[in-house]
Design a protein around this motif. Structure first.
Motif, PDB file in Angstrom:
ATOM      1  N   GLU A  37       0.775  -1.055   0.054  1.00 45.26           N
ATOM      2  CA  GLU A  37      -0.134   0.023  -0.190  1.00 45.26           C
ATOM      3  C   GLU A  37       1.049   1.102  -0.048  1.00 45.26           C
ATOM      4  OE1 GLU A  37      -2.315  -0.207   3.056  1.00 45.26           O
ATOM      5  OE2 GLU A  37      -3.780  -1.405   2.226  1.00 45.26           O
ATOM      6  N   ASN A  38       2.203   1.040   0.437  1.00 43.86           N
ATOM      7  CA  ASN A  38       3.283   2.183   0.312  1.00 43.86           C
ATOM      8  C   ASN A  38       3.561   1.835  -0.531  1.00 43.86           C
ATOM      9  OD1 ASN A  38       2.478   2.282   3.689  1.00 43.86           O
ATOM     10  ND2 ASN A  38       3.845   1.400   3.588  1.00 43.86           N
ATOM     11  N   LEU A  39       3.354   1.392  -1.809  1.00 46.05           N
ATOM     12  CA  LEU A  39       3.972   1.308  -2.699  1.00 46.05           C
ATOM     13  C   LEU A  39       3.638   2.094  -3.963  1.00 46.05           C
ATOM     14  CD1 LEU A  39       6.114  -1.854  -2.654  1.00 46.05           C
ATOM     15  CD2 LEU A  39       7.401   0.592  -2.535  1.00 46.05           C
ATOM     16  N   ASP A  40       3.765   3.364  -5.387  1.00 44.12           N
ATOM     17  CA  ASP A  40       3.163   3.894  -5.827  1.00 44.12           C
ATOM     18  C   ASP A  40       3.147   2.582  -7.238  1.00 44.12           C
ATOM     19  OD1 ASP A  40       2.044   5.678  -4.370  1.00 44.12           O
ATOM     20  OD2 ASP A  40       3.757   6.528  -5.211  1.00 44.12           O
ATOM     21  N   LEU A  41       4.346   2.367  -7.313  1.00 40.28           N
ATOM     22  CA  LEU A  41       4.674   0.982  -8.888  1.00 40.28           C
ATOM     23  C   LEU A  41       3.361  -0.861  -8.319  1.00 40.28           C
ATOM     24  CD1 LEU A  41       8.264   0.985  -8.435  1.00 40.28           C
ATOM     25  CD2 LEU A  41       6.813   2.304  -9.793  1.00 40.28           C
ATOM     26  N   ASN A  44      -2.818  -2.129  -6.726  1.00 40.14           N
ATOM     27  CA  ASN A  44      -4.165  -1.816  -5.856  1.00 40.14           C
ATOM     28  C   ASN A  44      -4.003  -3.513  -6.456  1.00 40.14           C
ATOM     29  OD1 ASN A  44      -6.192  -1.158  -7.695  1.00 40.14           O
ATOM     30  ND2 ASN A  44      -6.520   0.180  -6.149  1.00 40.14           N
TER      31      ASN A  44
END
Length: 87
Positions: A37-41, A44
């Motif tokens: 959840e903390n990674l943009d790459l 979801n």
């Protein structure tokens, strides 16, 4: 969770061993859970991945005469082409 049962030979063991194990596993690894959840790459959902594999399965079904070695070559070629087109 700290409840113990005493067996007939006098040895004691935790009554809810699996619950205790799950609790301590979660407690120990809580900082590692949901790090995506903390990674943009990382998306979801896995919809794009599912679409790629569905397309690959369809192509392999159409070429079912391939032996195992040729299937492996086809799969590596398929992903090589997909990656070179996206870039």
């Amino acid at each position: 969770m700290n409840e113990k049962t005493i067996s007939e030979n006098g040895k004691s063991f935790y009554t809810h061993k699996r619950l205790r194990s799950a609790y301590f596993s979660l407690k120990r690894n809580l900082s590692l859970l949901f790090t995506y959840e903390n990674l943009d790459l990382v998306p979801n959902t896995n919809n794009s991945l599912e679409a790629n594999f569905n397309d690959l399965k369809t192509k392999l079904r159409n070429h079912r005469w391939l032996n195992l070695a040729n299937k492996k070559k086809f799969i590596s070629w398929y992903f090589f082409i997909k990656n070179s087109i996206k870039k």
